[in-house]
Write a protein that holds these residues in place. Structure first.
Motif, PDB file in Angstrom:
ATOM      1  N   VAL A   1       0.682  -1.227  -0.030  1.00  0.00           N
ATOM      2  CA  VAL A   1      -0.025   0.029  -0.203  1.00  0.00           C
ATOM      3  C   VAL A   1       0.967   1.275  -0.124  1.00  0.00           C
ATOM      4  N   ILE A   2       1.850   1.309   0.989  1.00  0.00           N
ATOM      5  CA  ILE A   2       2.633   2.448   0.933  1.00  0.00           C
ATOM      6  C   ILE A   2       3.557   2.730  -0.285  1.00  0.00           C
ATOM      7  N   CYS A   3       3.800   1.705  -0.924  1.00  0.00           N
ATOM      8  CA  CYS A   3       4.472   1.902  -2.113  1.00  0.00           C
ATOM      9  C   CYS A   3       3.641   2.399  -3.042  1.00  0.00           C
ATOM     10  N   SER A   4       2.459   2.337  -3.122  1.00  0.00           N
ATOM     11  CA  SER A   4       1.489   2.883  -4.186  1.00  0.00           C
ATOM     12  C   SER A   4       1.253   4.603  -3.858  1.00  0.00           C
ATOM     13  N   PHE A   5       1.767   5.188  -2.799  1.00  0.00           N
ATOM     14  CA  PHE A   5       1.359   6.745  -2.724  1.00  0.00           C
ATOM     15  C   PHE A   5       2.624   7.468  -3.185  1.00  0.00           C
ATOM     16  N   ASP A   6       2.051   8.303  -4.217  1.00  0.00           N
ATOM     17  CA  ASP A   6       2.884   9.551  -4.834  1.00  0.00           C
ATOM     18  C   ASP A   6       3.061  10.569  -4.366  1.00  0.00           C
ATOM     19  N   PHE A   7       4.016  11.153  -3.515  1.00  0.00           N
ATOM     20  CA  PHE A   7       4.387  12.350  -2.897  1.00  0.00           C
ATOM     21  C   PHE A   7       4.791  13.424  -3.665  1.00  0.00           C
ATOM     22  N   THR A   8       4.794  13.244  -5.037  1.00  0.00           N
ATOM     23  CA  THR A   8       5.567  14.089  -5.886  1.00  0.00           C
ATOM     24  C   THR A   8       5.101  15.603  -5.720  1.00  0.00           C
ATOM     25  N   LEU A   9       3.715  15.541  -5.354  1.00  0.00           N
ATOM     26  CA  LEU A   9       3.122  17.190  -5.359  1.00  0.00           C
ATOM     27  C   LEU A   9       3.680  17.830  -3.918  1.00  0.00           C
ATOM     28  N   LEU A  10       4.209  17.079  -2.906  1.00  0.00           N
ATOM     29  CA  LEU A  10       4.668  17.571  -1.815  1.00  0.00           C
ATOM     30  C   LEU A  10       6.341  17.653  -1.764  1.00  0.00           C
ATOM     31  N   ALA A  11       6.969  17.256  -2.946  1.00  0.00           N
ATOM     32  CA  ALA A  11       8.263  17.461  -2.892  1.00  0.00           C
ATOM     33  C   ALA A  11       8.661  18.826  -2.589  1.00  0.00           C
ATOM     34  N   ASP A  12       9.826  19.057  -1.826  1.00  0.00           N
ATOM     35  CA  ASP A  12      10.489  20.203  -1.286  1.00  0.00           C
ATOM     36  C   ASP A  12       9.688  21.015  -0.359  1.00  0.00           C
ATOM     37  N   ARG A  13       8.393  20.393   0.183  1.00  0.00           N
ATOM     38  CA  ARG A  13       7.634  21.059   1.117  1.00  0.00           C
ATOM     39  C   ARG A  13       8.068  20.546   2.405  1.00  0.00           C
ATOM     40  N   ARG A  14       7.972  21.290   3.671  1.00  0.00           N
ATOM     41  CA  ARG A  14       8.165  20.967   4.795  1.00  0.00           C
ATOM     42  C   ARG A  14       7.066  20.189   5.414  1.00  0.00           C
ATOM     43  N   CYS A  15       7.094  19.192   5.709  1.00  0.00           N
ATOM     44  CA  CYS A  15       5.760  18.172   6.077  1.00  0.00           C
ATOM     45  C   CYS A  15       6.081  17.530   7.341  1.00  0.00           C
ATOM     46  N   TYR A  16       4.935  17.584   8.282  1.00  0.00           N
ATOM     47  CA  TYR A  16       4.793  16.770   9.373  1.00  0.00           C
ATOM     48  C   TYR A  16       3.843  15.756   9.236  1.00  0.00           C
ATOM     49  N   LEU A  17       3.999  14.320   9.473  1.00  0.00           N
ATOM     50  CA  LEU A  17       3.355  13.291   9.490  1.00  0.00           C
ATOM     51  C   LEU A  17       2.742  13.220  10.854  1.00  0.00           C
ATOM     52  N   ASP A  18       1.216  13.107  10.626  1.00  0.00           N
ATOM     53  CA  ASP A  18       0.215  13.246  11.574  1.00  0.00           C
ATOM     54  C   ASP A  18      -0.143  11.747  11.832  1.00  0.00           C
ATOM     55  N   THR A  19       0.157  11.175  12.535  1.00  0.00           N
ATOM     56  CA  THR A  19      -0.330   9.309  12.635  1.00  0.00           C
ATOM     57  C   THR A  19      -1.262   9.070  13.756  1.00  0.00           C
ATOM     58  N   THR A  20      -2.025  10.021  13.997  1.00  0.00           N
ATOM     59  CA  THR A  20      -2.939   9.719  15.146  1.00  0.00           C
ATOM     60  C   THR A  20      -3.886   8.845  14.422  1.00  0.00           C
ATOM     61  N   GLY A  21      -4.301   9.140  13.250  1.00  0.00           N
ATOM     62  CA  GLY A  21      -5.453   8.195  12.692  1.00  0.00           C
ATOM     63  C   GLY A  21      -5.045   6.660  12.356  1.00  0.00           C
ATOM     64  N   LEU A  22      -3.545   6.434  12.698  1.00  0.00           N
ATOM     65  CA  LEU A  22      -3.275   5.019  12.589  1.00  0.00           C
ATOM     66  C   LEU A  22      -3.661   4.150  13.802  1.00  0.00           C
ATOM     67  N   GLY A  23      -4.298   4.885  14.654  1.00  0.00           N
ATOM     68  CA  GLY A  23      -4.706   4.001  15.955  1.00  0.00           C
ATOM     69  C   GLY A  23      -3.569   3.263  16.619  1.00  0.00           C
ATOM     70  N   LYS A  24      -3.727   2.167  16.912  1.00  0.00           N
ATOM     71  CA  LYS A  24      -2.793   1.206  17.759  1.00  0.00           C
ATOM     72  C   LYS A  24      -1.516   1.299  16.860  1.00  0.00           C
ATOM     73  N   ALA A  25      -1.448   1.227  15.588  1.00  0.00           N
ATOM     74  CA  ALA A  25      -0.272   0.991  14.663  1.00  0.00           C
ATOM     75  C   ALA A  25       0.233   2.461  14.567  1.00  0.00           C
ATOM     76  N   ASN A  26       0.007   3.320  15.190  1.00  0.00           N
ATOM     77  CA  ASN A  26       0.747   4.708  15.252  1.00  0.00           C
ATOM     78  C   ASN A  26       2.077   4.797  15.531  1.00  0.00           C
ATOM     79  N   SER A  27       2.557   3.760  15.786  1.00  0.00           N
ATOM     80  CA  SER A  27       4.104   4.084  16.030  1.00  0.00           C
ATOM     81  C   SER A  27       5.065   2.651  15.515  1.00  0.00           C
ATOM     82  N   GLY A  28       6.007   2.756  15.283  1.00  0.00           N
ATOM     83  CA  GLY A  28       6.534   1.538  14.655  1.00  0.00           C
ATOM     84  C   GLY A  28       6.820   1.573  13.183  1.00  0.00           C
TER      85      GLY A  28
END
Length: 196
Positions: free
Chosen positions: A50-77
């Motif tokens: 799944v993760i390999c299918s994500f294309d982040f080209t539009l966010l290149a060179d932007r300073r981004c913070y990943l909010d993992t709250t929506g990952l629930g119990k899997a939000n770390s690791g």
């Protein structure tokens, strides 16, 4: 003397019959951890796909913070690590805190787990008869479904959305007429690597 020869012939015949008609058995040890190694491999194989299918080209060179709250119990690791790795591979500048970021990327996890199915052919559940299996087919499935979107921190404007993406993995373990187990699937089980 005659009885000794008869005894030896009988022992030799029994030993030969044991070698010719005896079966063999292979077992896989199940661990006591919350999730077995196979379950973890299935889940993470699905997550990788799944993760390999994500294309982040539009966010290149932007300073981004990943909010993992929506990952629930899997939000770390592993999931968080793989998402950050994928973002970085597209040239996204990763921020360690919300305050330093210009874009917030939110991750949501809809499904992340395993299922299993067992099919048997043979004599089962008959009173006074032992179970006799001609074929046993055990299949385990792993599934991961993720969605991401990015918004500008100051304006709240959504500037990118991945859509809901899903990937599955599986492992099939088959035994036929007492032979096996035979492994197929999207992961390689440790039982197939013994002795390598």
């Amino acid at each position: 003397m005659k009885n000794q020869w008869k005894h030896r012939i009988v022992c030799l015949a029994l030993g030969t019959a044991t070698l010719v008609f005896g079966g063999c058995r292979s077992t896989v040890r199940v661990t006591d951890s919350a999730e077995s190694g196979t379950q973890q491999l299935l889940m993470n194989s699905s997550a990788d796909a799944v993760i390999c299918s994500f294309d982040f080209t539009l966010l290149a060179d932007r300073r981004c913070y990943l909010d993992t709250t929506g990952l629930g119990k899997a939000n770390s690791g592993y999931l968080t690590y793989r998402l950050r790795e994928q973002m970085g591979s597209f040239g996204v500048r990763l921020s360690e805190t919300r305050d330093d970021a210009e874009v917030i990327v939110e991750a949501g996890l809809a499904a992340y787990g395993t299922d299993s199915r067992r099919d048997t052919v043979g004599i089962t559940d008959v009173d006074r008869l032992p179970d006799l299996y001609l074929c046993v087919d055990d299949v385990q499935y792993g599934v991961a479904k993720l969605s991401l979107f990015a918004r500008e921190k100051e304006t709240g404007l959504v500037i990118w959305h991945s859509g809901a993406m899903r990937a599955d993995s599986y492992q099939d373990i088959r035994k036929v007429l007492g032979s096996g187990p035979y492994y197929t699937g999207t992961i390689q089980h440790s039982g197939t690597r013994v002795g390598h």
